[in-house]
Write a protein that holds these residues in place. Structure first.
Motif, PDB file in Angstrom:
ATOM      1  N   TRP A 174       0.868  -1.185   0.000  1.00  0.00           N
ATOM      2  CA  TRP A 174       0.000   0.000   0.000  1.00  0.00           C
ATOM      3  C   TRP A 174       0.903   1.234   0.000  1.00  0.00           C
ATOM      4  O   TRP A 174       1.660   1.449   0.938  1.00  0.00           O
ATOM      5  N   THR A 175       0.839   1.998  -1.062  1.00  0.00           N
ATOM      6  CA  THR A 175       1.661   3.194  -1.162  1.00  0.00           C
ATOM      7  C   THR A 175       0.817   4.408  -1.551  1.00  0.00           C
ATOM      8  O   THR A 175      -0.264   4.275  -2.129  1.00  0.00           O
ATOM      9  N   LYS A 176       1.355   5.541  -1.205  1.00  0.00           N
ATOM     10  CA  LYS A 176       0.817   6.805  -1.707  1.00  0.00           C
ATOM     11  C   LYS A 176       2.005   7.756  -1.829  1.00  0.00           C
ATOM     12  O   LYS A 176       2.559   8.195  -0.814  1.00  0.00           O
ATOM     13  N   THR A 177       2.412   8.024  -3.052  1.00  0.00           N
ATOM     14  CA  THR A 177       3.616   8.822  -3.251  1.00  0.00           C
ATOM     15  C   THR A 177       3.398   9.887  -4.316  1.00  0.00           C
ATOM     16  O   THR A 177       2.547   9.740  -5.207  1.00  0.00           O
ATOM     17  N   GLU A 178       4.203  10.910  -4.189  1.00  0.00           N
ATOM     18  CA  GLU A 178       4.153  11.969  -5.196  1.00  0.00           C
ATOM     19  C   GLU A 178       4.565  11.424  -6.560  1.00  0.00           C
ATOM     20  O   GLU A 178       4.046  11.830  -7.588  1.00  0.00           O
ATOM     21  N   ALA A 179       5.537  10.474  -6.537  1.00  0.00           N
ATOM     22  CA  ALA A 179       6.026   9.905  -7.792  1.00  0.00           C
ATOM     23  C   ALA A 179       4.920   9.218  -8.578  1.00  0.00           C
ATOM     24  O   ALA A 179       5.017   9.051  -9.800  1.00  0.00           O
ATOM     25  N   GLU A 180       3.880   8.812  -7.873  1.00  0.00           N
ATOM     26  CA  GLU A 180       2.755   8.167  -8.553  1.00  0.00           C
ATOM     27  C   GLU A 180       1.502   9.023  -8.472  1.00  0.00           C
ATOM     28  O   GLU A 180       0.366   8.509  -8.426  1.00  0.00           O
ATOM     29  N   GLY A 181       1.718  10.339  -8.426  1.00  0.00           N
ATOM     30  CA  GLY A 181       0.602  11.286  -8.526  1.00  0.00           C
ATOM     31  C   GLY A 181      -0.320  11.281  -7.336  1.00  0.00           C
ATOM     32  O   GLY A 181      -1.501  11.639  -7.458  1.00  0.00           O
ATOM     33  N   TRP A 182       0.202  10.881  -6.176  1.00  0.00           N
ATOM     34  CA  TRP A 182      -0.564  10.854  -4.924  1.00  0.00           C
ATOM     35  C   TRP A 182      -1.740   9.873  -4.955  1.00  0.00           C
ATOM     36  O   TRP A 182      -2.640   9.945  -4.132  1.00  0.00           O
ATOM     37  N   SER A 183      -1.721   8.954  -5.875  1.00  0.00           N
ATOM     38  CA  SER A 183      -2.800   7.967  -5.884  1.00  0.00           C
ATOM     39  C   SER A 183      -2.488   6.855  -4.877  1.00  0.00           C
ATOM     40  O   SER A 183      -1.316   6.569  -4.594  1.00  0.00           O
ATOM     41  N   GLN A 184      -3.532   6.248  -4.319  1.00  0.00           N
ATOM     42  CA  GLN A 184      -3.364   5.107  -3.426  1.00  0.00           C
ATOM     43  C   GLN A 184      -3.129   3.869  -4.284  1.00  0.00           C
ATOM     44  O   GLN A 184      -4.024   3.429  -5.004  1.00  0.00           O
ATOM     45  N   VAL A 185      -1.921   3.322  -4.193  1.00  0.00           N
ATOM     46  CA  VAL A 185      -1.591   2.123  -4.960  1.00  0.00           C
ATOM     47  C   VAL A 185      -1.687   0.911  -4.029  1.00  0.00           C
ATOM     48  O   VAL A 185      -1.095   0.895  -2.947  1.00  0.00           O
ATOM     49  N   LYS A 186      -2.447  -0.093  -4.444  1.00  0.00           N
ATOM     50  CA  LYS A 186      -2.618  -1.309  -3.638  1.00  0.00           C
ATOM     51  C   LYS A 186      -2.348  -2.526  -4.523  1.00  0.00           C
ATOM     52  O   LYS A 186      -2.975  -2.674  -5.569  1.00  0.00           O
ATOM     53  N   VAL A 187      -1.410  -3.367  -4.071  1.00  0.00           N
ATOM     54  CA  VAL A 187      -1.087  -4.581  -4.812  1.00  0.00           C
ATOM     55  C   VAL A 187      -1.246  -5.754  -3.843  1.00  0.00           C
ATOM     56  O   VAL A 187      -0.482  -5.901  -2.889  1.00  0.00           O
ATOM     57  N   GLU A 188      -2.246  -6.578  -4.089  1.00  0.00           N
ATOM     58  CA  GLU A 188      -2.569  -7.639  -3.142  1.00  0.00           C
ATOM     59  C   GLU A 188      -1.706  -8.885  -3.338  1.00  0.00           C
ATOM     60  O   GLU A 188      -1.323  -9.233  -4.467  1.00  0.00           O
ATOM     61  N   SER A 189      -1.489  -9.555  -2.205  1.00  0.00           N
ATOM     62  CA  SER A 189      -0.907 -10.896  -2.235  1.00  0.00           C
ATOM     63  C   SER A 189      -2.052 -11.908  -2.342  1.00  0.00           C
ATOM     64  O   SER A 189      -3.212 -11.524  -2.534  1.00  0.00           O
ATOM     65  N   THR A 190      -1.717 -13.169  -2.168  1.00  0.00           N
ATOM     66  CA  THR A 190      -2.760 -14.203  -2.151  1.00  0.00           C
ATOM     67  C   THR A 190      -3.033 -14.709  -0.746  1.00  0.00           C
ATOM     68  O   THR A 190      -3.791 -15.656  -0.563  1.00  0.00           O
ATOM     69  N   THR A 191      -2.403 -14.084   0.248  1.00  0.00           N
ATOM     70  CA  THR A 191      -2.540 -14.537   1.635  1.00  0.00           C
ATOM     71  C   THR A 191      -3.601 -13.714   2.362  1.00  0.00           C
ATOM     72  O   THR A 191      -3.516 -12.487   2.416  1.00  0.00           O
ATOM     73  N   THR A 192      -4.579 -14.404   2.910  1.00  0.00           N
ATOM     74  CA  THR A 192      -5.663 -13.729   3.620  1.00  0.00           C
ATOM     75  C   THR A 192      -5.162 -13.117   4.930  1.00  0.00           C
ATOM     76  O   THR A 192      -4.411 -13.753   5.675  1.00  0.00           O
ATOM     77  N   ILE A 193      -5.580 -11.920   5.171  1.00  0.00           N
ATOM     78  CA  ILE A 193      -5.203 -11.219   6.407  1.00  0.00           C
ATOM     79  C   ILE A 193      -5.751 -11.968   7.617  1.00  0.00           C
ATOM     80  O   ILE A 193      -6.903 -12.401   7.621  1.00  0.00           O
ATOM     81  N   ASP A 194      -4.885 -12.130   8.637  1.00  0.00           N
ATOM     82  CA  ASP A 194      -5.311 -12.796   9.875  1.00  0.00           C
ATOM     83  C   ASP A 194      -4.734 -12.059  11.073  1.00  0.00           C
ATOM     84  O   ASP A 194      -4.098 -11.011  10.920  1.00  0.00           O
ATOM     85  N   ASP A 195      -4.952 -12.636  12.236  1.00  0.00           N
ATOM     86  CA  ASP A 195      -4.493 -12.014  13.487  1.00  0.00           C
ATOM     87  C   ASP A 195      -3.262 -12.720  14.051  1.00  0.00           C
ATOM     88  O   ASP A 195      -3.044 -12.713  15.258  1.00  0.00           O
ATOM     89  N   ASN A 196      -2.446 -13.327  13.202  1.00  0.00           N
ATOM     90  CA  ASN A 196      -1.233 -14.015  13.644  1.00  0.00           C
ATOM     91  C   ASN A 196      -0.009 -13.125  13.466  1.00  0.00           C
ATOM     92  O   ASN A 196      -0.037 -12.129  12.739  1.00  0.00           O
ATOM     93  N   TRP A 197       1.085 -13.518  14.130  1.00  0.00           N
ATOM     94  CA  TRP A 197       2.358 -12.830  13.925  1.00  0.00           C
ATOM     95  C   TRP A 197       2.885 -13.133  12.524  1.00  0.00           C
ATOM     96  O   TRP A 197       2.826 -14.276  12.064  1.00  0.00           O
ATOM     97  N   HIS A 198       3.405 -12.125  11.877  1.00  0.00           N
ATOM     98  CA  HIS A 198       4.034 -12.295  10.565  1.00  0.00           C
ATOM     99  C   HIS A 198       5.286 -11.428  10.497  1.00  0.00           C
ATOM    100  O   HIS A 198       5.372 -10.388  11.158  1.00  0.00           O
ATOM    101  N   VAL A 199       6.244 -11.872   9.673  1.00  0.00           N
ATOM    102  CA  VAL A 199       7.394 -11.027   9.371  1.00  0.00           C
ATOM    103  C   VAL A 199       7.253 -10.553   7.927  1.00  0.00           C
ATOM    104  O   VAL A 199       7.113 -11.361   7.005  1.00  0.00           O
ATOM    105  N   GLY A 200       7.253  -9.265   7.767  1.00  0.00           N
ATOM    106  CA  GLY A 200       7.148  -8.672   6.436  1.00  0.00           C
ATOM    107  C   GLY A 200       8.411  -7.900   6.094  1.00  0.00           C
ATOM    108  O   GLY A 200       8.914  -7.122   6.912  1.00  0.00           O
ATOM    109  N   LYS A 201       8.944  -8.151   4.922  1.00  0.00           N
ATOM    110  CA  LYS A 201      10.082  -7.380   4.438  1.00  0.00           C
ATOM    111  C   LYS A 201       9.643  -6.645   3.186  1.00  0.00           C
ATOM    112  O   LYS A 201       9.052  -7.237   2.272  1.00  0.00           O
ATOM    113  N   LEU A 202       9.929  -5.368   3.162  1.00  0.00           N
ATOM    114  CA  LEU A 202       9.589  -4.557   2.005  1.00  0.00           C
ATOM    115  C   LEU A 202      10.884  -3.986   1.437  1.00  0.00           C
ATOM    116  O   LEU A 202      11.613  -3.264   2.129  1.00  0.00           O
ATOM    117  N   GLU A 203      11.172  -4.351   0.205  1.00  0.00           N
ATOM    118  CA  GLU A 203      12.365  -3.854  -0.477  1.00  0.00           C
ATOM    119  C   GLU A 203      11.928  -2.753  -1.440  1.00  0.00           C
ATOM    120  O   GLU A 203      11.177  -3.018  -2.380  1.00  0.00           O
TER     121      GLU A 203
END
Lengths: 212, 218
Positions: free
Chosen positions: B135-164
């Protein structure tokens, strides 16, 4: 080999969600705010490799405790604590503890704890002692290392079957009696105490705890 | 034998100028390290405390205020490059059936405008299909909300996320597996660690917890 991140030093891929893990170098102008000091003082020592100096008040049975103030994030049956510390005197009336504990007053018997004890008035063979408690009774097991005022690396590994202590990289004792109960979470502690009205001091320059 | 953290993180011969800003936080102790972090109450209803529980980390809780919104930031001390960094964050949402969740990554802004924010998110209100997403919102993309989904359903468990985040695009790695990518740079903006949550409803008991955060410029 270079790791891309500190995370991947410990878990070489990201498929494992790491458990609670912290370390402290006891370096800086003040003790890090993650710690709470009860009684006495704990201040950085102005000397090479000095770490932080704990000093008790000058009164009978004074003790200084550095802990997480009862924020207990570590497992009694699956964790490791590593501490590099020393007592600065070898008085028979002083005592020093480092490890994991339910209650910050780790020297009291009725605590869940796993700690290294220097307590010659209780453990009279004058050895470093692996001490554990189950919430009712705490007992000690002598290592073969005589207590002294030198720096040592102490590692305590808690599992569901025993508690193991190593000193300076060598496994010394394995203890199965009076271990912390599975329902009682633990916090790190560094503790200096005295049974007479004189200052007792201890220094610590590294501590690391993690759940396994 | 390697004797330093520096050496563990850098191949032999790496110059000092190539060792860039880095932070590591383990969320262990009696209280949040407020020398480093600010609990930013972005839209009200936010509180936080260290958790007294095994592997509990730090917990940010929300009141029953509608659109309660807040989390952890550097209070606009922005030492990281929006499109030249990695962030690794272990967190979990505790929203149950309530809508909302946290987003984790880095941000230029800590206000409700979310300008120049690059994160991965567990916010079920914002996720198109209830999946973890970039989920991003940047000037470089004209301030639009960009959303790119994974295939994993959101849950209430611990997860480690790395964003490069790179000038060539974003890679979101969830629990060690590449979950989503976005092939556009985000612009070279200064940014800070950002782990914040919100919920659109008024349910009680909404929170998220975090027990590790590492961010470094590349």
């Amino acid at each position: 080999m270079a790791f891309p991140s500190v995370y991947e030093m410990f878990v070489e891929d990201l498929t494992t969600v790491r458990k609670q893990h912290f370390w402290d170098y006891f370096s800086g102008a003040t003790l890090n705010s993650r710690w709470t000091v009860v009684n006495g003082t704990a201040v950085p020592k102005d000397e090479a490799d000095g770490g932080v100096l704990l000093s008790t008040l000058v009164q009978n049975h004074a003790n200084t405790r550095v802990s997480f103030n009862d924020k207990k994030q570590f497992s009694p049956t699956g964790s490791v604590v590593i501490g590099n510390f020393k007592a600065t005197d070898a008085l028979s009336t002083s005592y020093t503890y480092m490890g994991l504990t339910d209650d910050t007053n780790v020297a009291a018997d009725a605590n869940d704890n796993a700690s290294i004890a220097i307590h010659p008035s209780v453990y009279t063979n004058n050895k470093y002692v692996l001490r554990t408690g189950d919430g009712t009774t705490s007992t000690g097991l002598d290592t073969d290392i005589a207590i002294d005022t030198d720096w040592h690396n102490h590692k305590i590994t808690l599992s569901s079957s025993n508690v193991i202590n190593s000193i300076d990289g060598v496994t010394k004792v394995t203890k199965t009696s009076n271990r912390p109960t599975s329902t009682q979470s633990l916090q790190p502690v560094m503790y200096a105490g005295t049974s007479t009205a004189q200052v007792h001091q201890a220094q610590i320059r590294y501590m690391e705890c993690y759940n396994t | 034998m390697t004797k330093s953290i520096y050496d563990q993180l850098n191949a032999s011969g790496t110059t000092g100028t190539n060792f860039k800003q880095r932070m590591v936080e383990t969320f262990s102790g009696d209280a949040l390290d407020t020398d480093r972090w600010t609990l930013t109450d972005i839209n009200g209803g936010t509180s936080g405390s260290m958790v007294d529980d095994v592997d509990g980390g730090y917990k940010v809780s929300f009141s029953t205020q509608a659109s309660a919104w807040g989390g952890l930031t550097f209070n606009n001390k922005r030492q990281f490059d929006l499109q030249a960094n990695d962030s690794i964050i272990i967190a979990k949402r505790t929203f149950g059936s309530a809508a909302g969740g946290f987003r984790a990554g880095i941000a230029n802004s800590i206000s409700t405008n979310e300008n120049n924010t690059v994160t991965w998110s567990t916010n079920t209100s914002a996720s198109p299909n209830g999946k973890f997403f970039i989920w991003t919102k940047t000037e470089a993309e004209g301030w639009s909300q960009v959303k790119v989904e994974s295939t994993t359903t959101i849950d209430d468990n611990w997860h480690v996320g790395k964003l490069e985040s790179r000038s060539s695009g974003l890679t979101f790695i969830l629990d060690g597996v590449t979950a989503a990518t976005h092939g556009t740079g985000q612009g070279s903006e200064k940014a800070q660690p950002y782990i914040a949550g919100t919920g659109s409803g008024t349910e009680s008991g909404r929170s998220f917890s975090v027990r590790y955060c590492e961010v470094y410029n590349t």
